[in-house]
Design a protein around this motif. Structure first.
Motif, mmCIF file in Angstrom:
data_model
loop_
_atom_site.group_PDB
_atom_site.id
_atom_site.type_symbol
_atom_site.label_atom_id
_atom_site.label_comp_id
_atom_site.label_asym_id
_atom_site.label_seq_id
_atom_site.Cartn_x
_atom_site.Cartn_y
_atom_site.Cartn_z
ATOM 1 N N ILE A 1 0.790 -1.286 0.136
ATOM 2 C CA ILE A 1 0.006 0.048 0.007
ATOM 3 C C ILE A 1 0.927 1.168 -0.144
ATOM 4 O O ILE A 1 2.089 1.082 0.619
ATOM 5 N N GLU A 2 0.360 2.314 -0.527
ATOM 6 C CA GLU A 2 1.130 3.453 -0.680
ATOM 7 C C GLU A 2 0.448 4.705 -0.380
ATOM 8 O O GLU A 2 -1.036 4.896 -0.561
ATOM 9 N N ALA A 3 1.169 5.663 0.148
ATOM 10 C CA ALA A 3 0.560 7.073 0.202
ATOM 11 C C ALA A 3 1.609 8.208 0.139
ATOM 12 O O ALA A 3 2.794 7.875 0.445
ATOM 13 N N ASP A 4 1.095 9.259 -0.416
ATOM 14 C CA ASP A 4 2.058 10.325 -0.624
ATOM 15 C C ASP A 4 2.094 11.323 0.465
ATOM 16 O O ASP A 4 1.127 11.537 1.171
ATOM 17 N N TYR A 5 3.365 11.726 0.888
ATOM 18 C CA TYR A 5 3.540 12.669 1.977
ATOM 19 C C TYR A 5 4.600 13.758 1.541
ATOM 20 O O TYR A 5 5.797 13.604 1.397
ATOM 21 N N LYS A 6 3.984 14.995 0.970
ATOM 22 C CA LYS A 6 4.657 16.171 0.433
ATOM 23 C C LYS A 6 5.750 15.781 -0.705
ATOM 24 O O LYS A 6 6.794 16.399 -0.508
ATOM 25 N N GLY A 7 5.087 14.795 -1.504
ATOM 26 C CA GLY A 7 5.871 14.414 -2.700
ATOM 27 C C GLY A 7 6.878 13.320 -2.481
ATOM 28 O O GLY A 7 7.471 12.800 -3.476
#
Length: 526
Positions: A241-247
């Motif tokens: 699973i993946e998530a963006d954090y400020k790029g």
């Protein structure tokens, strides 16, 4: 650059291959495997299995593992779930009927079938280039000849020795006592198991004499485990699973691990201006504590075996993080995160290896509590994990204990991507702390611009049921400021977790390794 007057571990730079883990012998073995023609998968397996001899209170072949694997020549990441399942005959209703409100932590009820060996075999088969005989040879030698007990290992061993029961005391104590620093620990029976696995693969562990010994040992203390439970154990491959954090993309293992908790916590923190804060000041520690309370409450509601999770999309939705962030008061610690968030819907080793072809492995391997269940098999001395303690006995909860089911797990490996490329592989040890630790590593790197070693060495805090645990690295004024906000301050006897990290500089072809000074290990490369 760090102040060179202040003692700390140096940053490690190499160009070919690198391993960072919690014991130097394991790091050395990993590099030996790489230089013998193996790849990162081979090296990770070799180092991990050896850590079961170097740090038996933390991990071993009676435990579970998870891994993230990025093969050479691609940026696709694969997730390997090596967590075992409860025996088919485990029955939550029967446990409730006998008066249990939770799984007994040190009983056979908490022992799930060990999944790590099958996972190592699956990883070797799919991605390794050396045979298991070569990969397991170093641990077989060290198990026979012995390993001197390192300083942090001796500290933990003494703390956890009381968990050991029955024959486990004969295998893991020295005349009834924990070893001193420098005493040599040998495990010739484990060497024999590994010889069988080297020759026969997973059958050397899950079938025949070793499996019969494990089942007999568990049945003797009230377990309902069968040979079929062991024979049917199988590691599974998944998409991460993946998530963006400020790029920057945070890559986590899907449930039954708690990687989603780290993602939710990072999402909550993204709504605050962390870069404007003192990284070791009151405001940052307070916000992190409040975000952890809310994220962990969500974990306790939703995280379970992937086949039983029903609210994962909700947990990872940006609007969920935004709604929870709005509940945080920067001037006051919350008392009941469960009530607030209703409006919005323990011992481990970690290692990471990157090879010359830039295969990346992020692997975590554990028996859960110190020495797990404390139960060992009589003939071979396999020390069993107590991962079943991760189940709940709450009726109809997605994580309710059941036969053939995987419990909610604390251990989680991680990676980061930037501009579509895996740029960092890391993990944080420390039971429940791990999602908080992932969020802290992420924000240390992204918001505060710390290098990997500085990000790891820096002081930590963690809000749990005991209060806000604050390491001695925080200044007295900061501790007082947190108390003034309503936090109950605890200075823990044991450091908060441990961590390892490798950063990949694709432009210059350089690997940078970092290893936690809270542990015995190191980053080593060539």
């Amino acid at each position: 650059m760090r102040d060179l007057h202040i003692p700390d571990r140096p940053r490690v730079f190499v160009t070919n291959g690198l391993c960072a883990t919690s014991h130097p012998l394991a790091a050395k073995v990993a590099i030996d495997i790489l230089q013998a023609g193996g790849n990162a998968a081979d090296a990770a397996i070799s180092a991990a299995v050896l850590l079961g001899i170097c740090e038996p209170q933390m991990t071993g072949i009676g435990g579970d593992c998870f891994a993230l694997v990025k093969p050479a020549g691609t940026e696709k990441v694969h997730a390997l779930n090596g967590s075992g399942r409860a025996p088919k005959a485990l029955d939550a209703e029967a446990l409730r009927a006998t008066g249990h409100t939770a799984i007994p932590i040190h009983g056979a009820e908490a022992v799930t079938v060990p999944g790590a060996i099958d996972a190592f075999c699956a990883l070797s088969e799919r991605f390794g280039v050396l045979g298991l005989d070569q990969v397991l040879a170093p641990t077989i030698r060290y198990a026979d000849e012995g390993v001197p007990v390192a300083q942090r290992t001796a500290f933990d061993w003494a703390n956890d020795a009381g968990t050991l029961q029955g024959v486990a005391r004969d295998y893991y104590l020295f005349g009834g006592s924990a070893p001193n620093v420098g005493q040599v620990f040998r495990a010739p029976k484990q060497a024999e198991i590994l010889r069988r696995v080297a020759k026969n693969g997973r059958a050397g562990f899950y079938e025949g004499a070793v499996a019969e010994d494990m089942v007999a040992g568990l049945k003797s203390v009230g377990g309902v485990h069968t040979l079929d439970d062991f024979f049917n154990t199988k590691a599974t491959w998944h998409d991460p699973i993946e998530a963006d954090y400020k790029g920057t993309t945070l890559i986590e293992h899907p449930p039954n691990g708690q990687g989603a908790t780290a993602m939710l916590m990072a999402g909550i923190l993204s709504h605050f201006d962390l870069p404007s804060m003192d990284p070791w000041g009151v405001a940052r520690a307070h916000l992190e504590a409040e975000a952890a309370k809310l994220a962990y409450d969500a974990r306790n509601r939703f995280v379970a075996d992937l086949d039983y999770v029903t609210r994962l999309d909700h947990m990872l939705a940006p609007e969920t993080a935004a709604g929870l962030a709005a509940l945080i008061d920067p001037t006051q610690a919350m008392e009941n995160p469960h009530a607030l968030s209703e409006t919005v819907h323990k011992e481990t080793i970690y290692l990471t290896v990157v090879d010359k072809d830039r295969m990346v492995v992020s692997l975590i391997y554990s028996v859960f509590h110190g020495f797990g269940s404390g139960i060992a098999s009589p003939e071979f001395g396999v020390l069993f994990q107590n991962r079943g303690a991760g189940f709940t006995l709450e009726k109809d909860h997605p994580n309710e204990a059941a036969g053939g089911k995987r419990p909610m797990h604390t251990i989680i490996p991680a990676m980061l991507k930037r501009d579509g490329q895996v740029c960092t592989s890391f993990g944080v040890m420390g039971g429940a702390y791990q999602p908080n630790g992932h969020a802290r590593m992420l924000t240390n790197l992204v918001d505060f611009g710390l290098d990997p070693q500085s990000a790891i060495s820096a002081p930590r805090s963690f809000a749990d049921s005991d209060g806000l645990n604050v390491e001695r690295g925080y200044k007295a004024g900061v501790r007082q400021g947190l108390a003034d906000l309503g936090h109950t301050l605890v200075i823990p006897d044991t450091p908060i977790g441990g961590a390892q990290m490798i950063a990949i500089d694709h432009d210059n072809g350089v690997l940078e390794g970092a290893s936690d000074p809270r542990k015995d290990g190191c980053a080593l490369g060539y």
